[in-house]
Design an enzyme around this catalytic site. Structure first.
Site, PDB file in Angstrom:
ATOM      1  CE  LYS A 159      -3.616  -2.494   2.490  1.00  0.00           C
ATOM      2  NZ  LYS A 159      -4.214  -2.807   3.807  1.00  0.00           N
ATOM      3  CD  GLN A 166      -3.016  -4.362   7.016  1.00  0.00           C
ATOM      4  OE1 GLN A 166      -2.974  -3.305   6.384  1.00  0.00           O
ATOM      5  NE2 GLN A 166      -3.427  -5.505   6.481  1.00  0.00           N
ATOM      6  CG  ASP A 188      -9.557  -0.274   4.904  1.00  0.00           C
ATOM      7  OD1 ASP A 188      -9.224  -0.544   3.738  1.00  0.00           O
ATOM      8  OD2 ASP A 188      -8.885  -0.588   5.895  1.00  0.00           O
TER       9      ASP A 188
END
Length: 968
Positions: A90, A134, A159
């Site tokens: 990412k 995460q 997200d």
């Protein structure tokens, strides 16, 4: 973690982002790509195209706002290697696009509370536009992962996992952040060229991250959607009916060719490790679909790897850039989304407090958001008032400022002419009726007049600040902070004199620099004292007797002390007092006095400071006395600067309130105009000017008449801030004009003479010179002057027309009659129109004098131009002080004329606009921290007294309702 899985992660991380063909490298799709059958949908190629588009968008953002970069923060708890791989992927993608991505790695030992605090910090950081947590959380403690994902602000949840964003998707609101993998799937389907609308789609899997949101996205793209899961019966039959098949079941190669409708689009979201002895690594990556079989049946097919995986990262980046774009849009938005409050004026007009109570204010947090403040910039004091962080000025530093309007008055009667009421009517008209971004910027009123005879200062009638009780009383405690700081300095001053008079040099020095745990060292403020004395030593034990004597002994001359204690009430018995009468003070006493808190130089410092650092320096520079050699003694010499700054830290933040019509009001600082410079704070104006934007308006007031408050607003406040006002509103009343024409004395609490309640054009004509002088005062600074005639019920149309005609002939830009007291903003629309036009004229503002003129010449310039005086004459003590101040380096400061407010002269009994008179200056002193020299013209008390019947008699607390009664 197995060795096989570790190899899988390494290969996944090395998968070339730039490759647009599936089958390159060690890990390849089956060679069936060369066979006839399905068209391969390359997620790698599509993701590359998206990244290029995003890179161009980010470049354009940097051009829109210099040095702007989208910010992404990836929060990780612990250090799982699989998470590290995904994070590195990412960050790599973000860096290629131009996003500032950072890995926020937290220890396994972190608690849920600590993690929530960290996320909240990121939520409030304006440099961060996207936040990812995460998963899974690799922690030693129990942490609710759902609570963590929901702690991320929905506006930064790139997200797309926050409950709010999930809910928006569920109801078809696609304006939130979409979950990345499902959004990537939809993008791949669209780029295949297959029509989604009307197609039958089957989603295999119902996970929160993939299956469920994928089904919602397809549904809102007008597909007919069926969701299948482990309990679904006839699974193969259902999947064979699908025109579009999205698979995210988590079972390697579960979906066979026989499950697929010929020609269908198949999107494989799975990624699994499968043993393969033919590979050097002993394994290969496969999806949830049997790729070889599907290739023979499907019309379009995504490979694994190189299909959905790259799209997930690409859509994450797209969400981040979208968030940054929204941030820029909010920053550049010119028009506030302000919800105004309707007024329902009653007749007859009720009392101020009845009107204020009848209007329910908006929640202040809602108002703050409406005018563009971030949540982190607002400290709530209940739900009707708040403080605004100075950080907003840094965030908006590149934003163009709005129009700057000062509201002043003609020489008032003792009743006041409604200057604040007019200002509130004007901002209500501009904001609620003309729909312009508009901010009122007012001083905080002292409690002295509130409990005395004048009453509150929130405006009046249907043009007020609400809640008026909180506005007129403690508000957020700023005046109390000023009082505490002022009196701390006074206590230190007298205490220092006491200790110097009762101790020898060595003993005094040893107590000032004591040994703590066997070590002696100077504090930072003591090091500054040494530097001022020209001593470069930093070891306390190294100073000689010739050095520690001057360091320890300020040698203050008690006869030169200028610093007084303060209290925020009217108390005439504190006008002259003696301190030090207790036997413990050993006969060291002196005569002094109290002032009212808003007369403290610290209040002026608060109002004129441009930042915390500037305030601290101004506090340090305040001169409290002179020593016996004639040198100034400052707050810094007394060692109190840091302590004062601590007491005033929060007080430097302006206060946010609202008008009766729901428009924003900034309330900050309250120096008296006849003693100090009589204006609200520079910081409040700066915050307002940035928030309203280039087409907006900040309307502020200057105390008393233009000769007092407006002159200091220009020559002191604007000189310090560097701002140039665009227009001046001059408030006048027929009543005040008649008084200056020779009308009967106006006395608070007594009925008005019939001269004021009946038409009398002769009195109006005779009183006009006072108004005309004030018009000339505004023109002297190059400002267009808009005269606002504050209408009273006893006025007549003929009187209004006479005033308007005279004002226009004297050079006023406009002259209008306003009825805002009775009608609110609707009664000041004509005034608002005139102000808008005046601000379009082009700024011709200029200062009245240069700072390099001698102090007396500056006094003469003010007196002759603003008051119509012939000359200024100083008393012998004043002349001596002018020389002392000039010699001490204060000759280049601006002048703050302290004089009566009821006359252009130094005698309040003289009305009208006399010319050529002599203005006597009785005393002169320096307010070095505020940055001006005060010239006292006649006797101006700094401590008001209570009248025979103060407002105290009417103010009460209703113990049943908790409401305050009797304020006006």
């Amino acid at each position: 973690m197995s060795a096989q899985y570790q190899r899988f992660l390494k290969v996944l991380e090395k998968w070339p982002a730039e490759k647009s063909k599936v089958g390159s490298g060690e890990w390849t799709a089956e060679p069936a790509i060369k066979m006839s059958g399905a068209k391969i949908i390359s997620g790698t190629a599509v993701a590359k195209s998206i990244r290029e588009e995003l890179r161009n968008e980010v470049t354009a953002m940097g051009k829109q706002l210099a040095d702007f970069v989208p910010g992404l923060r990836i929060v990780q708890v612990g250090g799982r290697e699989d998470s590290n791989v995904y994070i590195r992927m990412k960050i790599k993608a973000a860096t290629e696009i131009g996003i500032d991505a950072a890995h926020v790695q937290l220890p396994r030992s972190i608690t849920e509370v600590e993690l929530l605090d960290k996320i909240n910090d990121l939520n409030e950081d304006p440099r961060v536009h996207g936040i990812i947590v995460q998963m899974p959380l690799d922690c030693d403690t129990t942490i609710d992962s759902h609570r963590i994902t929901d702690a991320v602000s929905p506006e930064k949840d790139v997200d797309g996992l926050h409950t709010v964003n999930e809910g928006r998707l569920a109801i078809g609101d696609l304006g939130g952040f979409l979950p990345c993998t499902p959004w990537g799937c939809l993008e791949l389907i669209r780029r295949s060229g297959v029509e989604i609308a009307g197609a039958r789609a089957v989603v295999l899997g119902r996970s929160k991250i993939v299956g469920t949101p994928a089904a919602e996205l397809l549904k809102w793209a007008n597909a007919t959607v069926t969701v299948c899961h482990s309990k679904t019966r006839n699974l193969e039959e259902i999947t064979r009916s699908a025109d579009i098949l999205v698979v995210g079941i988590g079972v390697a190669e579960m979906v066979k060719g026989s499950w697929i409708k010929p020609g269908a689009v198949v999107i494989d979201c799975g990624i699994n490790v499968k043993p393969d002895a033919s590979k050097a690594s002993g394994s290969k990556l496969v999806g949830d679909v049997d790729y070889a079989e599907a290739l023979q049946v499907a019309g379009h097919l995504t490979p694994v790897p190189g299909g959905v995986g790259p799209m997930t990262v690409a859509m994450l980046m797209k969400n981040t850039v979208r968030s940054a774009a929204r941030f820029l849009e909010r920053l550049a938005r010119s028009q506030w989304a302000l919800r105004t409050l309707p007024l329902k004026p009653q007749r007859p007009v009720p009392s101020d407090i009845v009107i204020a109570r009848a209007q329910k204010p908006k929640d202040i947090a809602v108002l703050a958001k409406e005018i563009g403040l971030e949540a982190r910039e607002v400290s709530l004091y209940g739900n009707k008032k708040a403080k605004i962080s100075l950080s907003v000025l840094e965030r908006l530093k590149d934003k163009e400022a709005g129009h700057y309007v000062v509201v002043a008055g003609m020489t008032p009667t003792p009743l006041g002419e409604g200057k604040t009421t007019t200002l509130m009517g004007l901002v209500q008209a501009l904001g609620a009726h003309k729909l312009r971004n508009t901010m009122a910027a007012l001083r905080q009123p002292s409690q002295g007049p509130t409990f005395g005879i004048k009453g509150g200062a929130a405006g009046g009638g249907y043009a007020q600040v609400i809640p008026m009780e909180e506005f007129n009383l403690h508000l957020t405690g700023d005046i109390h902070a000023v009082s505490a700081a002022n009196n701390l300095l006074a206590a230190q001053l007298d205490t220092r004199i006491f200790h110097e008079n009762t101790q020898k040099d060595k003993a005094l020095y040893d107590r000032l620099v004591p040994a703590i745990k066997g070590q002696r060292k100077f504090s930072p403020i003591q090091l500054r004292r040494l530097q001022k004395l020209g001593i470069t030593k930093t070891d306390p034990d190294s100073l000689t007797a010739e050095e520690y004597g001057p360091f320890a002994r300020l040698d203050i001359d008690p006869d030169t002390i200028m610093w007084e204690r303060v209290v925020d009430i009217n108390d005439r018995y504190l006008r002259t007092i003696t301190v030090g009468q207790s036997p413990t003070e050993k006969g060291i006493s002196r005569e002094t006095r109290f002032s009212i808190s808003v007369a403290s130089e610290i209040m002026a410092v608060l109002a004129l400071s441009r930042s915390l650092e500037d305030m601290k320096q101004r506090l340090a520079d305040m001169v409290v006395a002179f020593d016996k050699r004639g040198k100034p003694v400052t707050a810094d010499d007394l060692g109190v600067t840091g302590a004062l700054a601590v007491l005033l830290k929060d007080a430097l933040e302006p206060n946010l309130m609202q008008s009766l019509e729901g428009t924003p009001v900034l309330v900050h600082a309250g120096p008296f105009a006849n003693i100090a410079h009589g204006c609200n704070s520079i910081i409040a104006d700066e915050v307002g000017l940035k928030l309203v934007g280039k087409d907006g308006f900040v309307c502020t007031e200057a105390g008393f008449g233009s000769d007092i408050g407006m002159e200091k607003f220009c020559n002191i406040k604007c000189r310090t801030s560097g701002r140039k006002p665009n227009a001046m509103v001059l408030v006048a009343t027929v009543r005040a004009i008649k008084m200056h024409g020779g009308g009967a004395t106006v006395t608070p609490g007594a009925p008005l003479n019939k001269q004021y309640t009946e038409e009398n054009l002769e009195l109006v004509q005779k009183g006009l010179p006072n108004l005309l002088q004030h018009i000339e005062n505004g023109k002297a600074f190059g400002m267009p002057v808009v005269v606002s005639l504050n209408a009273h019920s006893a006025d007549t149309p003929a009187e209004h027309e006479l005033v308007k005609k005279a004002a226009l002939e004297a050079g006023a830009f406009a002259a209008v009659v306003s009825t805002h007291w009775a009608d609110g903003g609707a009664g000041a629309v004509e005034l608002a129109d005139a102000v808008i036009k005046a601000c379009e004229q082009g700024n011709q503002f200029r200062l009245l004098y240069d700072l390099d003129l001698p102090l007396v010449d500056k006094m003469n310039k003010i007196a002759t131009t603003m008051y119509g005086a012939g000359k200024v004459v100083l008393s012998p003590p004043a002349e001596e002080k002018v020389k002392r101040l000039t010699d001490a380096g204060f000759g280049n400061l601006p002048i703050c004329m302290s004089k009566v407010s009821g006359s252009f002269t130094g005698d309040a009994k003289i009305k009208g606009a006399p010319k050529g008179f002599t203005l006597d200056v009785e005393d002169v002193y320096v307010s070095a921290g505020a940055g001006f020299v005060v010239a006292m013209c006649g006797e101006v008390t700094k401590m008001p007294g209570l009248p025979t019947r103060p407002a105290i008699y009417d103010i009460d607390l209703n113990t049943e309702t908790g409401e305050i009664e009797g304020l006006f």
